[in-house]
Design a protein around this motif. Sequence first.
Motif, PDB file in Angstrom:
ATOM      1  N   ALA A 337      29.173  32.514   4.310  1.00 10.78           N
ATOM      2  CA  ALA A 337      29.961  33.219   5.422  1.00 10.78           C
ATOM      3  C   ALA A 337      30.314  32.107   6.503  1.00 10.78           C
ATOM      4  O   ALA A 337      29.642  31.290   6.793  1.00 10.78           O
ATOM      5  N   GLY A 338      31.744  32.057   6.757  1.00  8.89           N
ATOM      6  CA  GLY A 338      32.205  31.180   7.744  1.00  8.89           C
ATOM      7  C   GLY A 338      32.094  29.552   7.112  1.00  8.89           C
ATOM      8  O   GLY A 338      32.008  28.518   7.982  1.00  8.89           O
ATOM      9  N   SER A 339      32.488  29.479   6.056  1.00 11.25           N
ATOM     10  CA  SER A 339      32.019  28.185   5.176  1.00 11.25           C
ATOM     11  C   SER A 339      33.226  27.249   5.488  1.00 11.25           C
ATOM     12  O   SER A 339      34.376  27.550   5.634  1.00 11.25           O
ATOM     13  N   GLY A 362      38.527  30.543   0.023  1.00 15.63           N
ATOM     14  CA  GLY A 362      39.536  31.782  -0.149  1.00 15.63           C
ATOM     15  C   GLY A 362      39.286  32.857   0.960  1.00 15.63           C
ATOM     16  O   GLY A 362      39.835  33.444   1.369  1.00 15.63           O
ATOM     17  N   ASP A 363      38.100  32.746   1.629  1.00 17.54           N
ATOM     18  CA  ASP A 363      37.749  33.737   2.720  1.00 17.54           C
ATOM     19  C   ASP A 363      37.333  32.680   4.094  1.00 17.54           C
ATOM     20  O   ASP A 363      36.266  32.181   4.131  1.00 17.54           O
ATOM     21  N   SER A 364      38.173  32.560   4.881  1.00 16.47           N
ATOM     22  CA  SER A 364      38.292  31.713   6.025  1.00 16.47           C
ATOM     23  C   SER A 364      37.635  32.481   7.314  1.00 16.47           C
ATOM     24  O   SER A 364      37.651  31.921   8.434  1.00 16.47           O
ATOM     25  N   ARG A 365      36.988  33.614   7.078  1.00 14.60           N
ATOM     26  CA  ARG A 365      36.834  34.463   8.233  1.00 14.60           C
ATOM     27  C   ARG A 365      35.441  33.911   8.950  1.00 14.60           C
ATOM     28  O   ARG A 365      34.566  33.279   8.232  1.00 14.60           O
ATOM     29  N   SER A 366      35.478  34.377  10.267  1.00 13.02           N
ATOM     30  CA  SER A 366      34.116  33.684  10.788  1.00 13.02           C
ATOM     31  C   SER A 366      33.068  34.375  10.468  1.00 13.02           C
ATOM     32  O   SER A 366      33.068  35.535   9.871  1.00 13.02           O
ATOM     33  N   LEU A 367      31.642  33.970  10.785  1.00 12.98           N
ATOM     34  CA  LEU A 367      30.487  34.637  10.499  1.00 12.98           C
ATOM     35  C   LEU A 367      30.518  36.007  11.019  1.00 12.98           C
ATOM     36  O   LEU A 367      30.304  37.091  10.475  1.00 12.98           O
ATOM     37  N   ASP A 368      31.051  36.103  12.477  1.00 14.45           N
ATOM     38  CA  ASP A 368      30.695  37.393  13.047  1.00 14.45           C
ATOM     39  C   ASP A 368      31.853  38.341  12.521  1.00 14.45           C
ATOM     40  O   ASP A 368      31.538  39.675  12.471  1.00 14.45           O
ATOM     41  N   GLU A 369      32.929  38.007  12.218  1.00 18.47           N
ATOM     42  CA  GLU A 369      34.013  38.910  11.382  1.00 18.47           C
ATOM     43  C   GLU A 369      33.394  39.427  10.182  1.00 18.47           C
ATOM     44  O   GLU A 369      33.686  40.642   9.639  1.00 18.47           O
ATOM     45  N   VAL A 370      32.728  38.584   9.281  1.00 18.05           N
ATOM     46  CA  VAL A 370      32.100  39.006   7.872  1.00 18.05           C
ATOM     47  C   VAL A 370      30.975  40.020   8.224  1.00 18.05           C
ATOM     48  O   VAL A 370      30.909  41.000   7.584  1.00 18.05           O
TER      49      VAL A 370
END
Length: 469
Positions: A337-339, A362-370
């Motif tokens: 996450a948040g990679s 493909g998934d650029s969301r932050s750790l907290d969003e995940v």
Amino acid sequence: MSFDSRSLPGFIDEEKIESVIAATAKPDAVRVREILAKAREAKGLDAEETATLLQLDNEELDAELFATAKKVKQTIYGNRLVLFAPLYITNECYNRCAYCGFNATNSDLKRRTLSEDEIRAEVEVLERLGHKRLLLVYGEHPRLDADWMARTIQVVYDTVSEKSGEIRRVNINCAPQTVDGFRKLHDVGIGTYQCFQETYHKATYDKAHLGGPKKDYLWRLYAMHRAMEAGIDDVGMGPLLGLYDYRFEILALMQHAADLEKHFGVGPHTISFPRLEPALNADMAFNPPHPLTDSQFKRMVAVLRLAVPYTGLILSTRENAAMRRELLELGVSQISAGSRTYPGAYSDPSYDRPDVQQFCVGDSRSLDEVIAELVSLGYLPSWCTACYRLGRTGEHFMELAKKGFIQEFCHPNALLTFNEYLHDYASESTREAGRKLIEKEAAGCPENRRELVASRLQRIDGGERDLYI
């Protein structure tokens, strides 16, 4: 038997794999349901059973497959989901892989190897986000040897920041080493050694790897054997999907796992299944020779969960958020996450950098969003590292897992690490939702664990950290 030799015979039986695929090309519904009934017992599947399920082309049977995979995952893992982040230490590499942006001939890629100070800076950023588990990623270069990697690993472990900022488990993804090289990595305290064969199909492997030491198919194939010979209990492997027929790759992966069990009593701790994603100046990455559809990919993950029920399945941020969400139900037990996929990325505010990254995320969301989404879906985020620090690894871990150990220990420990995250790093909205989840999950703990878990949660509320069972 030593696996340092470069003249070992190999163990991937391509003819047998192709024969099994051909024999199961048109799955019979009765046979499929027999296999699913066996799969519900969580004892794994053989090659014929796995191939049969991989070749389904029926919506009703697919639905039954997915329901079975979901049930098996829930029985073994519950709603717990482990999180980690990759940390790229270098993008220097002298291999010529046709699908990779780090290809030695890619003159447009900006090369960088982090200094010890730069590694500390990256780790501090990750710690301030709440990460406890990292996967260090290295290219392959003559001067970046096992001694150098061992020093970088120690730097990561030694970097401690405010609040509960510390990395408690370092896994690594690096080029195959000699047994002596792997011992140096083992001695500095790595967790899982991860290395992908990329493709098990020899002719395809030769076409995709045009130069450098990675061109040696068998040296790479026996990397896990050498790692385990050196004392590394946990290894992680997988194919790079899109290079060759995914059905072949999964059956070859099972042959790989079986050979490890033959020699060491245990197969891989984790399996990954990255799909090819676009990479700078890598035409094969933009045009995979054997692309998977999303439906094939979902089916493959579900089948893997049934074929190797107690093996961790890792999903990276190569996939978009919607696909990741679907695959969590079907068998995935660990996610990044948040990679960010280049050296220095976490300290770089302009992180979308195709001139330096290995592949597109493909998934650029932050750790907290995940985490906020996971909580909303009823999943329990975990950064637990207790097993590795207490020696519950390798064959010992698998023996315990099959006796219900994951629910007995891992679920309570997940609650403790999640409570740490909520106190020290979560946004207010995530904290509020997370506390409700912890209250619900703690109340549902086994009676013989409930009081102990409640006590340790209270101790974390009071400021203690790094508590585990």
